[in-house]
Design a protein around this motif. Structure first.
Motif, PDB file in Angstrom:
ATOM      1  N   SER A   1       0.845  -1.188   0.000  1.00  0.00           N
ATOM      2  CA  SER A   1       0.000   0.000   0.000  1.00  0.00           C
ATOM      3  C   SER A   1       0.884   1.242   0.000  1.00  0.00           C
ATOM      4  O   SER A   1       1.869   1.305   0.729  1.00  0.00           O
ATOM      5  CB  SER A   1      -0.894   0.025   1.242  1.00  0.00           C
ATOM      6  N   GLY A   2       0.528   2.187  -0.835  1.00  0.00           N
ATOM      7  CA  GLY A   2       1.259   3.446  -0.880  1.00  0.00           C
ATOM      8  C   GLY A   2       2.407   3.492  -1.869  1.00  0.00           C
ATOM      9  O   GLY A   2       3.079   4.511  -1.992  1.00  0.00           O
TER      10      GLY A   2
ATOM     11  N   LYS B   1       0.621   2.103  -7.045  1.00  0.00           N
ATOM     12  CA  LYS B   1      -0.008   1.238  -8.046  1.00  0.00           C
ATOM     13  C   LYS B   1      -1.184   1.948  -8.729  1.00  0.00           C
ATOM     14  O   LYS B   1      -1.268   1.972  -9.956  1.00  0.00           O
ATOM     15  CB  LYS B   1      -0.481  -0.078  -7.411  1.00  0.00           C
ATOM     16  N   SER B   2      -2.072   2.505  -7.953  1.00  0.00           N
ATOM     17  CA  SER B   2      -3.255   3.169  -8.512  1.00  0.00           C
ATOM     18  C   SER B   2      -2.875   4.400  -9.324  1.00  0.00           C
ATOM     19  O   SER B   2      -3.441   4.646 -10.398  1.00  0.00           O
ATOM     20  CB  SER B   2      -4.232   3.563  -7.395  1.00  0.00           C
TER      21      SER B   2
ATOM     22  N   ASP C   1      -8.528  -4.054  -6.809  1.00  0.00           N
ATOM     23  CA  ASP C   1      -9.017  -3.768  -5.461  1.00  0.00           C
ATOM     24  C   ASP C   1     -10.495  -3.377  -5.462  1.00  0.00           C
ATOM     25  O   ASP C   1     -10.901  -2.403  -4.824  1.00  0.00           O
ATOM     26  CB  ASP C   1      -8.181  -2.675  -4.794  1.00  0.00           C
TER      27      ASP C   1
ATOM     28  N   CYS D   1      -2.254  -6.636  -5.033  1.00  0.00           N
ATOM     29  CA  CYS D   1      -1.344  -7.372  -4.153  1.00  0.00           C
ATOM     30  C   CYS D   1      -2.216  -8.287  -3.301  1.00  0.00           C
ATOM     31  O   CYS D   1      -2.780  -7.856  -2.291  1.00  0.00           O
ATOM     32  CB  CYS D   1      -0.514  -6.419  -3.298  1.00  0.00           C
TER      33      CYS D   1
ATOM     34  N   ILE E   1       0.237   7.410   2.335  1.00  0.00           N
ATOM     35  CA  ILE E   1      -1.033   6.875   2.830  1.00  0.00           C
ATOM     36  C   ILE E   1      -1.740   7.891   3.716  1.00  0.00           C
ATOM     37  O   ILE E   1      -2.957   8.054   3.641  1.00  0.00           O
ATOM     38  CB  ILE E   1      -0.790   5.534   3.565  1.00  0.00           C
TER      39      ILE E   1
ATOM     40  N   ASN F   1      -8.411   6.616  -0.817  1.00  0.00           N
ATOM     41  CA  ASN F   1      -8.456   5.283  -0.224  1.00  0.00           C
ATOM     42  C   ASN F   1      -8.316   5.443   1.291  1.00  0.00           C
ATOM     43  O   ASN F   1      -7.324   5.993   1.763  1.00  0.00           O
ATOM     44  CB  ASN F   1      -7.304   4.442  -0.790  1.00  0.00           C
TER      45      ASN F   1
ATOM     46  N   TYR G   1      -7.752   3.161   3.508  1.00  0.00           N
ATOM     47  CA  TYR G   1      -6.901   2.176   4.163  1.00  0.00           C
ATOM     48  C   TYR G   1      -5.576   2.800   4.609  1.00  0.00           C
ATOM     49  O   TYR G   1      -4.944   3.550   3.881  1.00  0.00           O
ATOM     50  CB  TYR G   1      -6.602   0.989   3.244  1.00  0.00           C
ATOM     51  N   GLY G   2      -5.179   2.437   5.826  1.00  0.00           N
ATOM     52  CA  GLY G   2      -3.897   2.890   6.360  1.00  0.00           C
ATOM     53  C   GLY G   2      -3.989   4.087   7.280  1.00  0.00           C
ATOM     54  O   GLY G   2      -2.967   4.616   7.716  1.00  0.00           O
TER      55      GLY G   2
ATOM     56  N   GLU H   1      -3.862  -0.413  11.078  1.00  0.00           N
ATOM     57  CA  GLU H   1      -3.595  -0.593   9.648  1.00  0.00           C
ATOM     58  C   GLU H   1      -2.165  -0.178   9.298  1.00  0.00           C
ATOM     59  O   GLU H   1      -1.510  -0.833   8.496  1.00  0.00           O
ATOM     60  CB  GLU H   1      -4.598   0.208   8.818  1.00  0.00           C
TER      61      GLU H   1
ATOM     62  N   ILE I   1       0.727  -2.503   7.612  1.00  0.00           N
ATOM     63  CA  ILE I   1       1.502  -2.111   6.426  1.00  0.00           C
ATOM     64  C   ILE I   1       2.986  -2.339   6.677  1.00  0.00           C
ATOM     65  O   ILE I   1       3.686  -2.889   5.824  1.00  0.00           O
ATOM     66  CB  ILE I   1       1.209  -0.642   6.047  1.00  0.00           C
TER      67      ILE I   1
END
Length: 155
Positions: free
Chosen positions: A10-11, A14-15, A32, A73, A101, A107, A109-110, A115, A119
């Protein structure tokens, strides 16, 4: 007509990379979402967000025109490695990931301490496994345009 998996913690970006690749005319899929992934229980009974096998198989075997960049992932992604031409690990130092993040708005998440701890744990234990199977690693402390240039060069 390359099929490229973009993976990483995460972070890592990718996006963001997918977004820029799509703007440049490439076909992209962010896994995702519930269309591509779903919750299952792992062997310890813990929840695990994995790829939907039929959906990913159909995506990869049915792709026939242009390049395809898939980001995700998941614990079951290695099952699909033979269907990809390249497995690209995006990576960055922990402090960079946590700062991204904390700042991102797309997003949730994180954001919690739990969280963020997860990570860091994934960075220590999962990322080395991803590195072993990657055909290329890109350090995403480089500008996004440079990261995307390296990804597009694979096709």
């Amino acid at each position: 007509m390359a099929k490229v998996l973009i993976t990483g913690m995460s972070g890592t970006g990718k996006s963001s990379a997918l977004e820029l690749l799509a703007e440049r005319g490439h076909r992209t899929v962010d896994t995702d979402t519930e269309a591509w992934s779903h919750w299952v229980s792992d062997e310890d009974g813990e929840p695990d967000w994995v790829w939907r096998e039929q959906a990913i198989t159909e995506l990869l075997t049915g792709h026939g025109e242009g390049d395809l960049f898939v980001a995700g992932c998941k614990s079951n992604q290695a099952d699909f490695y033979p269907l990809f031409d390249h497995i690209v690990l995006l990576s960055a130092p922990a402090e960079v990931l946590l700062a991204r993040i904390a700042a991102r708005t797309t997003n949730p998440y994180g954001k919690t301490p739990e969280e963020r701890a997860a990570i860091l744990e994934h960075l220590a234990f999962v990322e080395p496994l991803l590195r072993e199977s990657a055909t290329l690693e890109i350090n995403t402390t480089a500008p996004l345009a440079e990261v995307v240039r390296q990804l597009a060069f694979l096709t």
